[in-house]
Design a protein around this motif. Structure first.
Motif, short mmCIF file in Angstrom:
data_model
loop_
_atom_site.label_atom_id
_atom_site.label_comp_id
_atom_site.label_asym_id
_atom_site.label_seq_id
_atom_site.Cartn_x
_atom_site.Cartn_y
_atom_site.Cartn_z
N ALA A 50 0.66 -0.91 -0.25
CA ALA A 50 -0.11 0.34 0.17
C ALA A 50 0.82 1.65 0.14
O ALA A 50 0.46 2.07 -0.44
CB ALA A 50 -0.67 0.22 1.29
N ASP A 51 1.74 1.47 0.93
CA ASP A 51 2.56 2.00 0.36
C ASP A 51 4.72 2.29 0.62
O ASP A 51 4.45 1.08 0.62
CB ASP A 51 2.85 2.94 2.22
N GLU A 52 4.89 3.28 0.30
CA GLU A 52 6.40 2.55 0.17
C GLU A 52 7.70 2.58 1.74
O GLU A 52 8.39 1.73 1.48
CB GLU A 52 7.60 4.11 0.16
N GLY A 53 6.78 3.15 2.92
CA GLY A 53 7.23 2.25 3.61
C GLY A 53 7.00 0.95 4.28
O GLY A 53 8.07 0.76 4.74
N THR A 54 5.95 0.08 3.71
CA THR A 54 5.69 -1.19 3.96
C THR A 54 6.92 -1.58 3.35
O THR A 54 7.75 -2.91 3.39
CB THR A 54 4.07 -1.24 3.68
#
Length: 70
Positions: A21-25
Motif C-alpha cells: 500500500a505504501d513505500e514504507g511497507t
C-alpha cells in the motif's frame, strides 16, 4: 517488466515483484529480505497509474546469506 534469463539461470535465484500500500511497507520488507538472503538491495519504487499501491522488483539468491556489513 520482462525478467532477464540471467536472474533465474540457476536453482536458488529468484525475482520478487512486491506490491504494498505504501513505500514504507516496501522498505521494511526489502530490508528484512536482505537480512536473510543475498539480494539486489533496496530498489526504486514504481507506481502504475490506475493501479493501487506501489511495487518494487528485487532479485535474490536464496542459497547465500547476505554479505556481512563491515
Amino acid at each position: 517488466m520482462k525478467i532477464d534469463d540471467q536472474h533465474i539461470a540457476e536453482p536458488g535465484l529468484i525475482v520478487l515483484d512486491i506490491t504494498a500500500a505504501d513505500e514504507g511497507t516496501l522498505q521494511t520488507v526489502m530490508g528484512s529480505l536482505q537480512q536473510q538472503w543475498a539480494t539486489s538491495g533496496i530498489s526504486p519504487v514504481r507506481r502504475t497509474p490506475g493501479e493501487p499501491g506501489v511495487t518494487v522488483r528485487m532479485y535474490a539468491d536464496v542459497r547465500r546469506q547476505p554479505d556481512p556489513i563491515d
